[in-house]
Motif scaffolding. Sequence first.
Motif, PDB file in Angstrom:
ATOM      1  N   GLN A 147       0.828  -1.213   0.000  1.00 29.39           N
ATOM      2  CA  GLN A 147       0.000   0.000   0.000  1.00 29.39           C
ATOM      3  C   GLN A 147       0.861   1.261   0.000  1.00 29.39           C
ATOM      4  OE1 GLN A 147      -2.597  -0.372   3.387  1.00 29.39           O
ATOM      5  NE2 GLN A 147      -3.612  -2.183   2.596  1.00 29.39           N
ATOM      6  N   GLU A 148       2.109   1.090  -0.393  1.00 31.44           N
ATOM      7  CA  GLU A 148       3.056   2.212  -0.350  1.00 31.44           C
ATOM      8  C   GLU A 148       3.541   2.557  -1.747  1.00 31.44           C
ATOM      9  OE1 GLU A 148       6.290   3.032   2.862  1.00 31.44           O
ATOM     10  OE2 GLU A 148       7.269   1.919   1.243  1.00 31.44           O
ATOM     11  N   ILE A 149       3.473   3.844  -2.088  1.00 31.64           N
ATOM     12  CA  ILE A 149       3.999   4.343  -3.356  1.00 31.64           C
ATOM     13  C   ILE A 149       5.438   4.765  -3.127  1.00 31.64           C
ATOM     14  CG2 ILE A 149       3.727   6.048  -5.193  1.00 31.64           C
ATOM     15  CD1 ILE A 149       0.783   6.280  -4.320  1.00 31.64           C
ATOM     16  N   GLN A 150       6.353   4.157  -3.870  1.00 32.06           N
ATOM     17  CA  GLN A 150       7.779   4.460  -3.727  1.00 32.06           C
ATOM     18  C   GLN A 150       8.269   5.214  -4.955  1.00 32.06           C
ATOM     19  OE1 GLN A 150       9.671   0.671  -3.117  1.00 32.06           O
ATOM     20  NE2 GLN A 150       8.852   0.421  -1.044  1.00 32.06           N
ATOM     21  N   VAL A 162      13.534   7.933  -2.697  1.00 33.91           N
ATOM     22  CA  VAL A 162      13.703   9.353  -2.390  1.00 33.91           C
ATOM     23  C   VAL A 162      12.414   9.971  -1.859  1.00 33.91           C
ATOM     24  CG1 VAL A 162      15.567   9.629  -4.054  1.00 33.91           C
ATOM     25  CG2 VAL A 162      13.200  10.010  -4.773  1.00 33.91           C
ATOM     26  N   ASP A 163      11.280   9.328  -2.078  1.00 32.17           N
ATOM     27  CA  ASP A 163      10.007   9.817  -1.569  1.00 32.17           C
ATOM     28  C   ASP A 163       9.028   8.640  -1.544  1.00 32.17           C
ATOM     29  OD1 ASP A 163       8.115  11.471  -0.547  1.00 32.17           O
ATOM     30  OD2 ASP A 163       7.881  12.730  -2.340  1.00 32.17           O
ATOM     31  N   LYS A 164       8.054   8.705  -0.635  1.00 30.49           N
ATOM     32  CA  LYS A 164       7.078   7.619  -0.556  1.00 30.49           C
ATOM     33  C   LYS A 164       5.782   8.141   0.048  1.00 30.49           C
ATOM     34  CE  LYS A 164       8.988   5.868   3.819  1.00 30.49           C
ATOM     35  NZ  LYS A 164       9.580   4.692   4.496  1.00 30.49           N
ATOM     36  N   LEU A 202       3.152  14.653  -8.073  1.00 26.53           N
ATOM     37  CA  LEU A 202       4.389  13.939  -7.784  1.00 26.53           C
ATOM     38  C   LEU A 202       5.415  14.849  -7.108  1.00 26.53           C
ATOM     39  CD1 LEU A 202       5.774  11.176  -8.164  1.00 26.53           C
ATOM     40  CD2 LEU A 202       6.720  12.036 -10.310  1.00 26.53           C
ATOM     41  N   ALA A 203       5.349  16.138  -7.371  1.00 24.18           N
ATOM     42  CA  ALA A 203       6.295  17.067  -6.756  1.00 24.18           C
ATOM     43  C   ALA A 203       6.041  17.223  -5.265  1.00 24.18           C
ATOM     44  CB  ALA A 203       6.223  18.424  -7.452  1.00 24.18           C
ATOM     45  N   SER A 204       4.792  17.079  -4.819  1.00 21.45           N
ATOM     46  CA  SER A 204       4.472  17.192  -3.391  1.00 21.45           C
ATOM     47  C   SER A 204       3.618  15.997  -2.979  1.00 21.45           C
ATOM     48  CB  SER A 204       3.731  18.507  -3.113  1.00 21.45           C
ATOM     49  OG  SER A 204       2.567  18.594  -3.911  1.00 21.45           O
ATOM     50  N   LEU A 205       4.259  14.853  -2.969  1.00 25.28           N
ATOM     51  CA  LEU A 205       3.534  13.610  -2.739  1.00 25.28           C
ATOM     52  C   LEU A 205       2.977  13.523  -1.325  1.00 25.28           C
ATOM     53  CD1 LEU A 205       2.900  11.140  -4.493  1.00 25.28           C
ATOM     54  CD2 LEU A 205       4.870   9.986  -3.476  1.00 25.28           C
ATOM     55  N   ALA A 206       3.667  14.120  -0.379  1.00 24.56           N
ATOM     56  CA  ALA A 206       3.235  14.023   1.013  1.00 24.56           C
ATOM     57  C   ALA A 206       2.074  14.961   1.337  1.00 24.56           C
ATOM     58  CB  ALA A 206       4.412  14.328   1.949  1.00 24.56           C
TER      59      ALA A 206
END
Length: 636
Positions: A147-150, A162-164, A202-206
């Motif tokens: 359930q995690e986007i890496q 680098v982001d998830k 995608l630039a601000s995934l969080a």
Amino acid sequence: MASQLSQQYAFRAQKSFGLVGGTPNYDPIESFQAPEVPARTYQYSADGRLFAYAIPTGVRIFQAESAQLIQELTLPNIVDISFSPRGTYLSTWERPQKFEDGTQHKNLRVFSASTGEELIAFSQKSQEGWELQYTISESHAVRLVGQEIQVFKPAEWSKGIVDKLKVEGATSVTLSPGLNPSVAVFVAEKKGQPASVKIYSLASLAGLPTCQKTFFKAQSSQIKWNTLGTQVLVLTQTDVDQANKSYYGETGGLYLLSAAGNFDCRVTLDKDGPVHDLAWSPNSKEFGVVYGFMPAKTMLFDQRARSLHDFGTAFCNFLSFNPQGRLIALAGFGNLAGKVDIFDRRTLTKVTTIDASNTSHCEWSPDGRFLLTATLSPRLRVDNGIKIWHCTGPLVHIQHIEELYQTSWRPIPVDAAPPFPQNIPPSPPPAASVLQHVAVAKPTPTRPAGAYRPPGARGLEASSVYKREDDSPSGQSTPNGRYSRSPAPGRFQNGRRHVPGAPTSPSPVRQAGADQEKRGRKRKSAKDKEGKKDGAAKKDSAEAGTLPSIDIPANGNGEAELAVNGATSVPPTPGGADLGLDPIAKKVRNLSKKLKAIDELKEKQKKGERLEATQLKKIDTEAEIRKELSGLGITP
């Protein structure tokens, strides 16, 4: 040169593999090194620069234009391969294995296409959705793990993630094209909770999702971004149709969402049934949908889901815009007839209709002028091959390939391909393969119009009673003689065949076929009364000194039965010849057959053939049979 390159296509079959050049000759590229063993798959890079195929011992990478081998990776058991958009990276997938030491098998590997160096590896159990998704500039790569986007940076694979982002219940993620990429995450319906689609930049995934929509009846989804990555179509579906109208589940709905979150709506489809196909136009401003029970309806919508044009209903389940967005192909493949209608988007008029029966793969050429259709195995194991049609309808190339598994055009970016002209260009002359095919092909025989005959009776001569009587006043066929209007010789009259020389009886004669049906249902008293009437009629006929009326009525099988004043006599048939034999004659005949069979077995025994136990036991009964024949007065 770009036009020539845009026509190159590849094919993979059980016993052959090749690259074929473009119009006008469609000659094979002889410098291409075909594998010695059957290949498992092949892939072009999205920019059309590279070509690679996988064999049991590894992967080979070629320059697509010159077919020159540039890299060979020794990797056994590779099942699938995938290029990054610019062909910089090559990903491979192999079936996961279990190691004795308990370590995970990293079966998804990423290599440099130019050097062959392995850059990073992952564990990926399922082959479905195994590929990494890259941005168009290859600046980022995305994959869903649980359930995690890496998120990774391909230029710095060594840095790892680098982001998830973790999304509860996420089942799929789709990265948009365009310069400002977004990811659409689908969460399936579960335990009464509605399904949802969430769009993140995608630039601000969080951060918070830029767009979000919930809906019911959604256990799976099909997500399609437009070319600019500004809008997305979401088609939801359930695994089971509660109304039992479709074996493949129920289409929940079609939704149009904006990546910026300033627009979302449900696309109104005014015909019940599933959505067969949907596609964005390359201009990103409109899309087409094929929907509804057959015959399906096709509609063109704008970027606000307002209807632009209704193509009407037809037996189709496929829709495709050519790369320039000028032409639209509507077709019916699979269990449909394979008719392809091509429309001009500017005038919305039909350009031509192509008969591409048994097609299992259809694809526009990069220059938008040609349509490739193929019959692939194992979908169909006969008539496998490739056909290339011009957009105006003519067949320009054909290639028969036994057990064809895969084929596709070589991709060419739209800006590198020649622009589509203002007027639809005329078709080039057909290649030699088409002329040869026309010369060899047998003409299709035209079927004469006539009555339907079941498969078991086709190819056989019809019974004479069903043939057309040329001298009939109406020219109609006379099955069972019920439609003849003339008492000519050999003809039926009132359900009975007229015998030449016999006078016509004024009294009605019962038909044997009807008698047989009613006889079992009549009571005994009714039969007695009928017998009295027949006796009285016979007496009256004798007193009047007239000859008995001889009519031959037709029974239910079209056979003639002899009727003499109501008494019927069926002519003996070959199968019923023993009905007239007495019991002693029948027994003699059966015993004689047994003796003949015993004599044949004894001859085989003399020749040295080995007999079974039952056959030897049959020979032992010879004496008893001869004794029984002697008792009946027959000397064997």
